[in-house]
Design a protein around this motif. Structure first.
Motif, PDB file in Angstrom:
ATOM      1  N   ALA A 128       0.849  -1.189   0.000  1.00 33.18           N
ATOM      2  CA  ALA A 128       0.000   0.000   0.000  1.00 33.18           C
ATOM      3  C   ALA A 128       0.882   1.234   0.000  1.00 33.18           C
ATOM      4  CB  ALA A 128      -0.917   0.002   1.213  1.00 33.18           C
ATOM      5  N   ILE A 129       0.440   2.259  -0.691  1.00 34.07           N
ATOM      6  CA  ILE A 129       1.173   3.511  -0.773  1.00 34.07           C
ATOM      7  C   ILE A 129       0.242   4.662  -0.440  1.00 34.07           C
ATOM      8  CG2 ILE A 129       2.936   2.762  -2.399  1.00 34.07           C
ATOM      9  CD1 ILE A 129      -0.094   4.670  -3.642  1.00 34.07           C
ATOM     10  N   GLY A 130       0.824   5.797  -0.108  1.00 38.70           N
ATOM     11  CA  GLY A 130      -0.028   6.926   0.239  1.00 38.70           C
ATOM     12  C   GLY A 130       0.719   8.242   0.251  1.00 38.70           C
ATOM     13  N   TRP A 131      -0.052   9.280   0.410  1.00 41.15           N
ATOM     14  CA  TRP A 131       0.475  10.633   0.543  1.00 41.15           C
ATOM     15  C   TRP A 131      -0.066  11.237   1.842  1.00 41.15           C
ATOM     16  CZ3 TRP A 131       3.849  12.892  -2.891  1.00 41.15           C
ATOM     17  CH2 TRP A 131       4.003  12.267  -4.126  1.00 41.15           C
ATOM     18  N   PHE A 132       0.796  11.909   2.567  1.00 35.23           N
ATOM     19  CA  PHE A 132       0.345  12.674   3.704  1.00 35.23           C
ATOM     20  C   PHE A 132       0.995  14.045   3.635  1.00 35.23           C
ATOM     21  CE2 PHE A 132       4.068  12.419   6.497  1.00 35.23           C
ATOM     22  CZ  PHE A 132       4.748  11.325   5.984  1.00 35.23           C
ATOM     23  N   ARG A 133       0.507  14.967   4.452  1.00 34.75           N
ATOM     24  CA  ARG A 133       1.034  16.321   4.403  1.00 34.75           C
ATOM     25  C   ARG A 133       1.126  16.907   5.800  1.00 34.75           C
ATOM     26  NH1 ARG A 133      -4.245  19.237   1.519  1.00 34.75           N
ATOM     27  NH2 ARG A 133      -5.622  19.196   3.361  1.00 34.75           N
ATOM     28  N   VAL A 140     -10.242  16.790   0.487  1.00 35.36           N
ATOM     29  CA  VAL A 140      -9.626  16.748  -0.841  1.00 35.36           C
ATOM     30  C   VAL A 140     -10.387  15.847  -1.800  1.00 35.36           C
ATOM     31  CG1 VAL A 140      -7.358  17.085   0.241  1.00 35.36           C
ATOM     32  CG2 VAL A 140      -8.036  14.789  -0.513  1.00 35.36           C
ATOM     33  N   LYS A 141     -11.369  15.123  -1.295  1.00 32.77           N
ATOM     34  CA  LYS A 141     -12.123  14.201  -2.138  1.00 32.77           C
ATOM     35  C   LYS A 141     -12.791  14.960  -3.271  1.00 32.77           C
ATOM     36  CE  LYS A 141     -14.820  10.022  -1.515  1.00 32.77           C
ATOM     37  NZ  LYS A 141     -15.536   9.156  -0.531  1.00 32.77           N
ATOM     38  N   GLY A 142     -12.641  14.428  -4.477  1.00 28.76           N
ATOM     39  CA  GLY A 142     -13.193  15.093  -5.650  1.00 28.76           C
ATOM     40  C   GLY A 142     -12.232  16.066  -6.299  1.00 28.76           C
ATOM     41  N   ARG A 143     -11.161  16.412  -5.593  1.00 29.65           N
ATOM     42  CA  ARG A 143     -10.154  17.334  -6.147  1.00 29.65           C
ATOM     43  C   ARG A 143      -8.819  16.638  -6.385  1.00 29.65           C
ATOM     44  NH1 ARG A 143      -8.334  21.435  -3.145  1.00 29.65           N
ATOM     45  NH2 ARG A 143      -8.748  20.466  -1.115  1.00 29.65           N
ATOM     46  N   PHE A 144      -8.470  15.670  -5.532  1.00 28.46           N
ATOM     47  CA  PHE A 144      -7.196  14.963  -5.638  1.00 28.46           C
ATOM     48  C   PHE A 144      -7.442  13.546  -6.139  1.00 28.46           C
ATOM     49  CE2 PHE A 144      -4.599  17.363  -2.135  1.00 28.46           C
ATOM     50  CZ  PHE A 144      -4.962  18.576  -2.711  1.00 28.46           C
ATOM     51  N   THR A 145      -6.474  13.021  -6.873  1.00 31.75           N
ATOM     52  CA  THR A 145      -6.538  11.642  -7.354  1.00 31.75           C
ATOM     53  C   THR A 145      -5.182  10.983  -7.157  1.00 31.75           C
ATOM     54  OG1 THR A 145      -8.183  12.250  -9.032  1.00 31.75           O
ATOM     55  CG2 THR A 145      -7.055  10.135  -9.292  1.00 31.75           C
ATOM     56  N   ILE A 146      -5.205   9.830  -6.520  1.00 32.34           N
ATOM     57  CA  ILE A 146      -3.971   9.071  -6.336  1.00 32.34           C
ATOM     58  C   ILE A 146      -3.876   8.019  -7.428  1.00 32.34           C
ATOM     59  CG2 ILE A 146      -5.009   7.361  -4.771  1.00 32.34           C
ATOM     60  CD1 ILE A 146      -2.366   7.448  -3.156  1.00 32.34           C
ATOM     61  N   ALA A 147      -2.667   7.748  -7.858  1.00 32.45           N
ATOM     62  CA  ALA A 147      -2.454   6.734  -8.891  1.00 32.45           C
ATOM     63  C   ALA A 147      -1.104   6.075  -8.665  1.00 32.45           C
ATOM     64  CB  ALA A 147      -2.518   7.370 -10.281  1.00 32.45           C
ATOM     65  N   ARG A 148      -0.974   4.882  -9.217  1.00 35.20           N
ATOM     66  CA  ARG A 148       0.292   4.176  -9.082  1.00 35.20           C
ATOM     67  C   ARG A 148       0.615   3.474 -10.398  1.00 35.20           C
ATOM     68  NH1 ARG A 148      -0.556   0.241  -4.224  1.00 35.20           N
ATOM     69  NH2 ARG A 148       1.495  -0.568  -4.828  1.00 35.20           N
ATOM     70  N   ASP A 149       1.886   3.368 -10.686  1.00 38.03           N
ATOM     71  CA  ASP A 149       2.381   2.615 -11.831  1.00 38.03           C
ATOM     72  C   ASP A 149       3.397   1.645 -11.266  1.00 38.03           C
ATOM     73  OD1 ASP A 149       3.719   1.619 -14.047  1.00 38.03           O
ATOM     74  OD2 ASP A 149       3.606   3.489 -15.154  1.00 38.03           O
ATOM     75  N   ASN A 150       2.961   0.430 -11.011  1.00 41.42           N
ATOM     76  CA  ASN A 150       3.833  -0.525 -10.337  1.00 41.42           C
ATOM     77  C   ASN A 150       5.076  -0.855 -11.178  1.00 41.42           C
ATOM     78  OD1 ASN A 150       2.176  -0.742  -8.045  1.00 41.42           O
ATOM     79  ND2 ASN A 150       0.903  -2.293  -9.044  1.00 41.42           N
ATOM     80  N   ALA A 151       4.898  -0.983 -12.460  1.00 42.74           N
ATOM     81  CA  ALA A 151       6.022  -1.331 -13.326  1.00 42.74           C
ATOM     82  C   ALA A 151       7.093  -0.246 -13.303  1.00 42.74           C
ATOM     83  CB  ALA A 151       5.531  -1.569 -14.745  1.00 42.74           C
ATOM     84  N   ALA A 152       6.655   1.007 -13.276  1.00 44.14           N
ATOM     85  CA  ALA A 152       7.593   2.123 -13.267  1.00 44.14           C
ATOM     86  C   ALA A 152       8.019   2.503 -11.858  1.00 44.14           C
ATOM     87  CB  ALA A 152       6.968   3.338 -13.951  1.00 44.14           C
TER      88      ALA A 152
END
Length: 128
Positions: free
Chosen positions: A32-37, A62-74
């Motif tokens: 699992a990955i994430g962002w915090f501030r 931030v819901k509706g404004r931020f989007t998290i994404a991941r590229d496992n291969a990269a």
């Protein structure tokens, strides 16, 4: 495990910014990955996270404004931030869970050093 964030900077309110994080030393797809501030004088808060199976959590503000994404291969993790507000000003960190469960459907707590790894942070300043 090493994490390096980039993409921070100064942006006007209403603008957009994409943060990136490259993670080395692990096979990213299993974690699992994430962002915090953290803003000056404020508590650290979990912004968004994504489990290895793709389930996500977003901080309500931030819901509706931020989007998290991941590229496992990269080995990359992203945070797309749209319609930025002055209250989004903070240092943003990406994190990976190495043990335990901190990314849940209703909450995200950054993993402590004994359970995860963080990057050095990237500053986002939103001007009014």
């Amino acid at each position: 495990v090493q994490l390096v964030e980039s993409g921070g900077g100064l942006v006007q309110a209403g603008g957009s910014r994409r943060l990136s994080c490259v993670i080395s030393g692990i096979t990213l797809q299993y974690y699992a990955i994430g962002w915090f501030r953290q803003a000056p004088g404020k508590e650290r808060e979990g912004v968004s996270c994504m489990t290895s199976s793709g389930d996500t959590y977003y901080l309500p503000s931030v819901k509706g404004r931020f989007t998290i994404a991941r590229d496992n291969a990269a080995k990359m993790v992203y945070l797309q931030m749209n319609n930025l507000k002055s209250e989004d000003t903070a240092v943003y960190y990406c994190a990976v869970e190495l043990a335990g469960t901190y990314c849940r459907p209703t909450s995200y707590y950054p993993p402590p050093p004994t359970s995860g790894a963080w990057g050095q942070g990237t500053q986002v300043i939103v001007s009014a």
